[in-house]
Scaffold this motif. Sequence first.
Motif, mmCIF file in Angstrom:
data_model
loop_
_atom_site.group_PDB
_atom_site.id
_atom_site.type_symbol
_atom_site.label_atom_id
_atom_site.label_comp_id
_atom_site.label_asym_id
_atom_site.label_seq_id
_atom_site.Cartn_x
_atom_site.Cartn_y
_atom_site.Cartn_z
ATOM 1 N N CYS A 178 0.833 -1.204 0.000
ATOM 2 C CA CYS A 178 0.000 0.000 0.000
ATOM 3 C C CYS A 178 0.865 1.250 0.000
ATOM 4 C CB CYS A 178 -0.919 0.006 1.226
ATOM 5 S SG CYS A 178 -2.299 -1.144 1.160
ATOM 6 N N ARG A 179 1.861 1.269 0.868
ATOM 7 C CA ARG A 179 2.725 2.450 0.964
ATOM 8 C C ARG A 179 3.468 2.704 -0.343
ATOM 9 N NH1 ARG A 179 6.404 0.697 5.673
ATOM 10 N NH2 ARG A 179 7.502 2.625 5.182
ATOM 11 N N ARG A 180 4.013 1.645 -0.937
ATOM 12 C CA ARG A 180 4.793 1.816 -2.160
ATOM 13 C C ARG A 180 3.883 2.191 -3.335
ATOM 14 N NH1 ARG A 180 6.842 3.361 -5.674
ATOM 15 N NH2 ARG A 180 8.772 2.790 -6.768
ATOM 16 N N SER A 181 2.711 1.570 -3.423
ATOM 17 C CA SER A 181 1.789 1.874 -4.515
ATOM 18 C C SER A 181 1.295 3.311 -4.415
ATOM 19 C CB SER A 181 0.601 0.911 -4.482
ATOM 20 O OG SER A 181 1.013 -0.436 -4.612
ATOM 21 N N ALA A 182 0.998 3.767 -3.194
ATOM 22 C CA ALA A 182 0.552 5.146 -3.006
ATOM 23 C C ALA A 182 1.654 6.123 -3.385
ATOM 24 C CB ALA A 182 0.116 5.361 -1.558
ATOM 25 N N ALA A 183 2.891 5.807 -3.027
ATOM 26 C CA ALA A 183 4.013 6.677 -3.383
ATOM 27 C C ALA A 183 4.201 6.742 -4.892
ATOM 28 C CB ALA A 183 5.296 6.169 -2.709
ATOM 29 N N ASP A 184 3.742 5.710 -5.592
ATOM 30 C CA ASP A 184 3.859 5.650 -7.051
ATOM 31 C C ASP A 184 2.699 6.351 -7.748
ATOM 32 O OD1 ASP A 184 5.370 4.857 -9.242
ATOM 33 O OD2 ASP A 184 4.387 2.909 -9.427
ATOM 34 N N GLY A 185 1.792 6.935 -6.964
ATOM 35 C CA GLY A 185 0.699 7.708 -7.542
ATOM 36 C C GLY A 185 -0.604 6.969 -7.721
ATOM 37 N N HIS A 186 -0.672 5.726 -7.265
ATOM 38 C CA HIS A 186 -1.911 4.967 -7.379
ATOM 39 C C HIS A 186 -2.842 5.294 -6.211
ATOM 40 C CE1 HIS A 186 -0.158 2.665 -10.639
ATOM 41 N NE2 HIS A 186 0.912 2.474 -9.896
ATOM 42 N N SER A 187 -4.128 5.129 -6.424
ATOM 43 C CA SER A 187 -5.124 5.306 -5.366
ATOM 44 C C SER A 187 -5.252 3.985 -4.618
ATOM 45 C CB SER A 187 -6.465 5.718 -5.964
ATOM 46 O OG SER A 187 -7.444 5.818 -4.954
ATOM 47 N N VAL A 188 -4.972 4.009 -3.324
ATOM 48 C CA VAL A 188 -4.882 2.779 -2.540
ATOM 49 C C VAL A 188 -5.785 2.880 -1.318
ATOM 50 C CG1 VAL A 188 -3.342 1.217 -1.300
ATOM 51 C CG2 VAL A 188 -2.493 2.470 -3.288
ATOM 52 N N ALA A 189 -6.473 1.800 -0.997
ATOM 53 C CA ALA A 189 -7.295 1.744 0.210
ATOM 54 C C ALA A 189 -7.337 0.309 0.708
ATOM 55 C CB ALA A 189 -8.708 2.256 -0.055
ATOM 56 N N VAL A 190 -7.752 0.163 1.969
ATOM 57 C CA VAL A 190 -7.864 -1.149 2.601
ATOM 58 C C VAL A 190 -9.291 -1.324 3.089
ATOM 59 C CG1 VAL A 190 -7.201 -2.499 4.644
ATOM 60 C CG2 VAL A 190 -5.452 -1.330 3.293
ATOM 61 N N LEU A 191 -9.833 -2.504 2.876
ATOM 62 C CA LEU A 191 -11.117 -2.888 3.448
ATOM 63 C C LEU A 191 -10.865 -4.034 4.411
ATOM 64 C CD1 LEU A 191 -13.354 -2.784 0.238
ATOM 65 C CD2 LEU A 191 -13.227 -1.078 2.063
ATOM 66 N N SER A 192 -11.337 -3.890 5.653
ATOM 67 C CA SER A 192 -11.042 -4.902 6.663
ATOM 68 C C SER A 192 -12.192 -5.001 7.647
ATOM 69 C CB SER A 192 -9.750 -4.554 7.414
ATOM 70 O OG SER A 192 -9.973 -3.474 8.312
ATOM 71 N N ARG A 193 -12.060 -5.933 8.557
ATOM 72 C CA ARG A 193 -12.977 -5.974 9.694
ATOM 73 C C ARG A 193 -12.592 -4.878 10.683
ATOM 74 N NH1 ARG A 193 -13.688 -12.215 11.492
ATOM 75 N NH2 ARG A 193 -11.699 -12.736 10.525
ATOM 76 N N ARG A 194 -13.465 -4.624 11.651
ATOM 77 C CA ARG A 194 -13.161 -3.603 12.659
ATOM 78 C C ARG A 194 -12.231 -4.190 13.726
ATOM 79 N NH1 ARG A 194 -15.966 1.088 12.310
ATOM 80 N NH2 ARG A 194 -17.732 1.085 10.860
ATOM 81 N N ILE A 195 -10.966 -4.330 13.347
ATOM 82 C CA ILE A 195 -9.933 -4.834 14.251
ATOM 83 C C ILE A 195 -8.940 -3.698 14.451
ATOM 84 C CG2 ILE A 195 -8.244 -6.644 14.681
ATOM 85 C CD1 ILE A 195 -11.086 -7.696 14.383
ATOM 86 N N VAL A 254 -5.170 -4.017 13.661
ATOM 87 C CA VAL A 254 -4.803 -4.098 12.242
ATOM 88 C C VAL A 254 -5.044 -2.766 11.540
ATOM 89 C CG1 VAL A 254 -5.346 -5.229 10.054
ATOM 90 C CG2 VAL A 254 -5.232 -6.586 12.168
ATOM 91 N N ALA A 255 -6.210 -2.192 11.731
ATOM 92 C CA ALA A 255 -6.555 -0.960 11.025
ATOM 93 C C ALA A 255 -5.596 0.176 11.364
ATOM 94 C CB ALA A 255 -7.986 -0.565 11.359
ATOM 95 N N ARG A 256 -5.168 0.252 12.627
ATOM 96 C CA ARG A 256 -4.309 1.361 13.052
ATOM 97 C C ARG A 256 -3.021 1.415 12.267
ATOM 98 N NH1 ARG A 256 -0.007 1.460 16.144
ATOM 99 N NH2 ARG A 256 -0.307 -0.699 16.848
ATOM 100 N N ARG A 257 -2.438 0.260 11.943
ATOM 101 C CA ARG A 257 -1.162 0.251 11.206
ATOM 102 C C ARG A 257 -1.317 0.916 9.835
ATOM 103 N NH1 ARG A 257 2.333 -3.687 13.421
ATOM 104 N NH2 ARG A 257 1.550 -4.231 15.502
ATOM 105 N N PHE A 258 -2.455 0.683 9.194
ATOM 106 C CA PHE A 258 -2.681 1.282 7.879
ATOM 107 C C PHE A 258 -3.007 2.773 8.000
ATOM 108 C CE2 PHE A 258 -3.418 -3.235 7.096
ATOM 109 C CZ PHE A 258 -2.701 -3.426 5.930
ATOM 110 N N THR A 259 -3.873 3.136 8.931
ATOM 111 C CA THR A 259 -4.228 4.554 9.066
ATOM 112 C C THR A 259 -3.028 5.374 9.507
ATOM 113 O OG1 THR A 259 -5.046 4.153 11.325
ATOM 114 C CG2 THR A 259 -6.661 4.078 9.537
#
Length: 360
Positions: free
Chosen positions: A23-40, A43-48
Motif C-alpha cells: 500500500c505504501r509503495r503503490s501510493a508513493a507511485d501515484g496509485h489510489s490505494v485503500a484497505v477494506l477490513s474488519r473492525r480490528i 490491524v486498522a491502526r497500522r494502515f491509518t
Amino acid sequence: MNIIHIISNKVWGGGERYALDLCRRSAADGHSVAVLSRRIPEVARRFTDAGIPVGYLPLRGALDPFTPTLLARVLNRLAAPVVVHVHNFKDAAMAVRARRLMADQDKVRIVCTRHLVKAAKTGRSATALFSRLDAIVFVSELARDEFLSTSPAVASEKLHVVHNSVIIPDAVAVPEEKNYGPVRLVFAGRLVAEKGLEVLVRAMGELSDLDLRLTVCGSGDSRDVMPVVRLARGLDIASRIEWAGHVDDVYAYIRRADIGVVPSVCRESFGLTVVEFMSQGLPVVSTSNGAQKEIITDGRDGLLVPPSDVAALAAAIRRLAGDEALRRDLGEAARQTFESRFSYERFYGRMLGIYRGDSL
C-alpha cells in the motif's frame, strides 16, 4: 490505478506487513490505494498511521450475504482499472462474488497472494474459484510447489512466484559499526512455538562458555512465552537474554546485533525476518526446512541448520561468534544477495506487472 487490499485477519502478521508495504509503495507511485477490513483496531491502526484509508466490511466467510454486495457497491464507484488484492482464498471468493454483481465486471482484476505452505483443495468450488481469479501469487517456490502437490485444476499462466521483500527505512540503510564486547544475537518475530525460540534458548544454554547476549524482539501469549522464560532461568542464562517485547523499529535492534537467528521449526512460506537481517548486512543462522533455502546459500551468505536441532544451532552460532572475519564476510554477502535478488523495488516491479496483467 485503483488498488483495494482486503484484510480479514484478526491479528497482525507477515501477510498484513506485506499488504501495508505494498500500500505504501503503490501510493508513493501515484496509485489510489485503500484497505477494506474488519473492525480490528490493531490491524486498522497500522494502515491509518501510514496514511492509508481504511473502510470496513463484515468479512464473515463463505455464508456472508452482505460483504459481496457492499464490496460491489464500492467497486462500482471506482474508475477503471481496479485491482482487488486479497490474501487468502476465503476473501478471494468474496471478491469473485462481488465482481459478478457489478455492471462492468471487466474493469476489476482480482489478485490473490498465497502466504501459506499448504496443498490446494481440488473440489468443485475450489476449481471454480481458481478459474475466476486473474492471478495467484506465491511468496516462494515452496509455497507454489506445495499448492500444486494435489494437482489442482488451475491455468499455469495464472500462477506467479514473487519472492517477498520488505521496505527498508532510509534511516537504517547502512548498518552502524559494531562495538567491542559480547557477541550479540537477535531474534525477531512472533513468540509462538513454531518460531523455535525454545530451541534457540536451549542452544544458548550449550554456549554458556561464550560471552553472548540475546535480544528477543516480539510478543506473544503468556502460555507460549513463560515456559521459555522459565527454561532460560533453569539453564542459568536469564541474565543473557533481553526481552524487548513488541518494537516498532526492529532495525534499531538489528543494527546493534552481530548475528541474526531464525530458528523456526515450522516450514516458513518465505521468512521476512531473514531478508530484514540480510538487508542490514547481518550474518544469519536459519533453519533449512522452509523457503529459507531459496534465500540463503549455506556458507556463502548465511548458515543453514536442521530444524529443532539444538546441537547444530549451537555449533553454527559458536562458529560465527568465534570468527569476526566470517561474520563480516557472510554479512556483506548477505547484503549483496538482498540488493540483487530481494530488494523491494524488484518485488514491487513484479507485483505491478501482475496488477496490470503484463505477460511475465
